[in-house]
Design a protein around this motif. Structure first.
Motif, PDB file in Angstrom:
ATOM      1  N   THR A   1      15.543   9.197  -1.412  1.00  0.00           N
ATOM      2  CA  THR A   1      14.928   9.132  -2.728  1.00  0.00           C
ATOM      3  C   THR A   1      13.469   8.754  -2.567  1.00  0.00           C
ATOM      4  N   PHE A   2      12.591   9.683  -2.923  1.00  0.00           N
ATOM      5  CA  PHE A   2      11.186   9.523  -2.561  1.00  0.00           C
ATOM      6  C   PHE A   2      10.556   8.318  -3.225  1.00  0.00           C
ATOM      7  N   SER A   3      10.945   8.022  -4.451  1.00  0.00           N
ATOM      8  CA  SER A   3      10.310   6.920  -5.169  1.00  0.00           C
ATOM      9  C   SER A   3      10.648   5.555  -4.580  1.00  0.00           C
ATOM     10  N   SER A   4      11.581   5.494  -3.644  1.00  0.00           N
ATOM     11  CA  SER A   4      11.937   4.222  -3.008  1.00  0.00           C
ATOM     12  C   SER A   4      11.213   4.025  -1.678  1.00  0.00           C
ATOM     13  N   ILE A   5      10.362   4.967  -1.324  1.00  0.00           N
ATOM     14  CA  ILE A   5       9.732   4.972   0.001  1.00  0.00           C
ATOM     15  C   ILE A   5       8.255   4.592  -0.108  1.00  0.00           C
ATOM     16  N   THR A   6       7.838   3.655   0.723  1.00  0.00           N
ATOM     17  CA  THR A   6       6.409   3.362   0.875  1.00  0.00           C
ATOM     18  C   THR A   6       5.841   4.294   1.944  1.00  0.00           C
ATOM     19  N   ILE A   7       4.715   4.895   1.656  1.00  0.00           N
ATOM     20  CA  ILE A   7       4.060   5.826   2.590  1.00  0.00           C
ATOM     21  C   ILE A   7       2.724   5.246   3.039  1.00  0.00           C
ATOM     22  N   GLY A   8       2.493   5.308   4.324  1.00  0.00           N
ATOM     23  CA  GLY A   8       1.210   4.899   4.880  1.00  0.00           C
ATOM     24  C   GLY A   8       0.554   6.042   5.635  1.00  0.00           C
ATOM     25  N   TRP A   9      -0.755   6.026   5.648  1.00  0.00           N
ATOM     26  CA  TRP A   9      -1.534   6.941   6.493  1.00  0.00           C
ATOM     27  C   TRP A   9      -2.173   6.119   7.616  1.00  0.00           C
ATOM     28  N   PHE A  10      -2.076   6.645   8.822  1.00  0.00           N
ATOM     29  CA  PHE A  10      -2.678   6.036   9.991  1.00  0.00           C
ATOM     30  C   PHE A  10      -3.469   7.127  10.717  1.00  0.00           C
ATOM     31  N   ARG A  11      -4.360   6.715  11.587  1.00  0.00           N
ATOM     32  CA  ARG A  11      -5.099   7.704  12.365  1.00  0.00           C
ATOM     33  C   ARG A  11      -5.321   7.182  13.777  1.00  0.00           C
ATOM     34  N   GLN A  12      -5.491   8.132  14.675  1.00  0.00           N
ATOM     35  CA  GLN A  12      -5.761   7.787  16.064  1.00  0.00           C
ATOM     36  C   GLN A  12      -6.800   8.741  16.625  1.00  0.00           C
ATOM     37  N   ALA A  13      -7.916   8.165  17.046  1.00  0.00           N
ATOM     38  CA  ALA A  13      -8.979   8.934  17.671  1.00  0.00           C
ATOM     39  C   ALA A  13      -8.780   8.903  19.180  1.00  0.00           C
ATOM     40  N   PRO A  14      -9.335   9.882  19.898  1.00  0.00           N
ATOM     41  CA  PRO A  14      -9.185   9.918  21.363  1.00  0.00           C
ATOM     42  C   PRO A  14      -9.672   8.626  22.004  1.00  0.00           C
ATOM     43  N   GLY A  15      -8.846   8.053  22.851  1.00  0.00           N
ATOM     44  CA  GLY A  15      -9.231   6.853  23.567  1.00  0.00           C
ATOM     45  C   GLY A  15      -9.167   5.579  22.757  1.00  0.00           C
ATOM     46  N   LYS A  16      -8.700   5.667  21.509  1.00  0.00           N
ATOM     47  CA  LYS A  16      -8.628   4.490  20.640  1.00  0.00           C
ATOM     48  C   LYS A  16      -7.190   4.233  20.213  1.00  0.00           C
ATOM     49  N   GLU A  17      -6.951   3.019  19.764  1.00  0.00           N
ATOM     50  CA  GLU A  17      -5.634   2.679  19.259  1.00  0.00           C
ATOM     51  C   GLU A  17      -5.443   3.252  17.854  1.00  0.00           C
ATOM     52  N   ARG A  18      -4.195   3.445  17.515  1.00  0.00           N
ATOM     53  CA  ARG A  18      -3.869   3.880  16.163  1.00  0.00           C
ATOM     54  C   ARG A  18      -4.290   2.806  15.167  1.00  0.00           C
ATOM     55  N   GLU A  19      -4.819   3.226  14.025  1.00  0.00           N
ATOM     56  CA  GLU A  19      -5.257   2.267  13.031  1.00  0.00           C
ATOM     57  C   GLU A  19      -4.780   2.651  11.639  1.00  0.00           C
ATOM     58  N   PHE A  20      -4.577   1.640  10.838  1.00  0.00           N
ATOM     59  CA  PHE A  20      -4.171   1.814   9.454  1.00  0.00           C
ATOM     60  C   PHE A  20      -5.317   2.408   8.649  1.00  0.00           C
ATOM     61  N   VAL A  21      -4.972   3.316   7.735  1.00  0.00           N
ATOM     62  CA  VAL A  21      -5.972   3.918   6.858  1.00  0.00           C
ATOM     63  C   VAL A  21      -5.701   3.543   5.396  1.00  0.00           C
ATOM     64  N   ALA A  22      -4.500   3.836   4.916  1.00  0.00           N
ATOM     65  CA  ALA A  22      -4.172   3.568   3.513  1.00  0.00           C
ATOM     66  C   ALA A  22      -2.657   3.595   3.349  1.00  0.00           C
ATOM     67  N   ALA A  23      -2.178   2.986   2.274  1.00  0.00           N
ATOM     68  CA  ALA A  23      -0.747   3.001   1.988  1.00  0.00           C
ATOM     69  C   ALA A  23      -0.526   2.923   0.488  1.00  0.00           C
ATOM     70  N   ILE A  24       0.639   3.401   0.065  1.00  0.00           N
ATOM     71  CA  ILE A  24       0.977   3.398  -1.349  1.00  0.00           C
ATOM     72  C   ILE A  24       2.452   3.063  -1.517  1.00  0.00           C
ATOM     73  N   GLY A  25       2.752   2.200  -2.472  1.00  0.00           N
ATOM     74  CA  GLY A  25       4.130   1.823  -2.742  1.00  0.00           C
ATOM     75  C   GLY A  25       4.894   2.943  -3.426  1.00  0.00           C
TER      76      GLY A  25
END
Length: 124
Positions: free
Chosen positions: A28-52
């Motif tokens: 059920t999609f409305s029960s899921i929190t979604i986050g966006w993350f990104r990873q650049a070459p040679g860098k660690e993954r980082e948080f970008v944004a999220a929505i409840g």
């Protein structure tokens, strides 16, 4: 189980815009929190944004606040990341991720479900 598919990446000049989409299935999609993350070459993954799940709560990394907007359409089981005023340092593979909790987390380890990623390249 939750399946996620990102789309919308591409190559854009600095100052331009892109809109990423994350289509979800399996719960059920409305029960899921979604986050966006990104990873650049040679860098660690980082948080970008999220929505409840209801869309009433959002959070952003300082580096994208005021430029990126996260939103969701629960009727379409899709979350969007509108990216404006893009900079070369925004270049990365962008991933959407899901957690079966109603509250937002900025920690990637708390998201058990991930998409395959979409490449965003910003040229100077």
């Amino acid at each position: 189980q939750v399946q996620l598919v990102e789309s919308g990446g591409g190559v854009v000049q600095a100052g331009g815009s892109l809109r990423l989409s994350c289509a979800a299935s399996g719960r059920t999609f409305s029960s899921i929190t979604i986050g966006w993350f990104r990873q650049a070459p040679g860098k660690e993954r980082e948080f970008v944004a999220a929505i409840g799940g209801s869309g009433g709560s959002t959070d952003y990394a300082n580096s994208v606040t005021g430029r990126f907007t996260i939103s969701r359409d629960n009727a379409k089981n899709t979350v969007y990341l509108q990216m404006n005023s893009l900079k070369p340092e925004d270049t990365a593979v962008y991933y959407c991720a899901a957690r079966l909790r109603s509250y937002i987390s900025t920690r990637g380890a708390e998201y058990p479900y991930w998409g395959q990623g979409t490449q965003v390249t910003v040229s100077s």
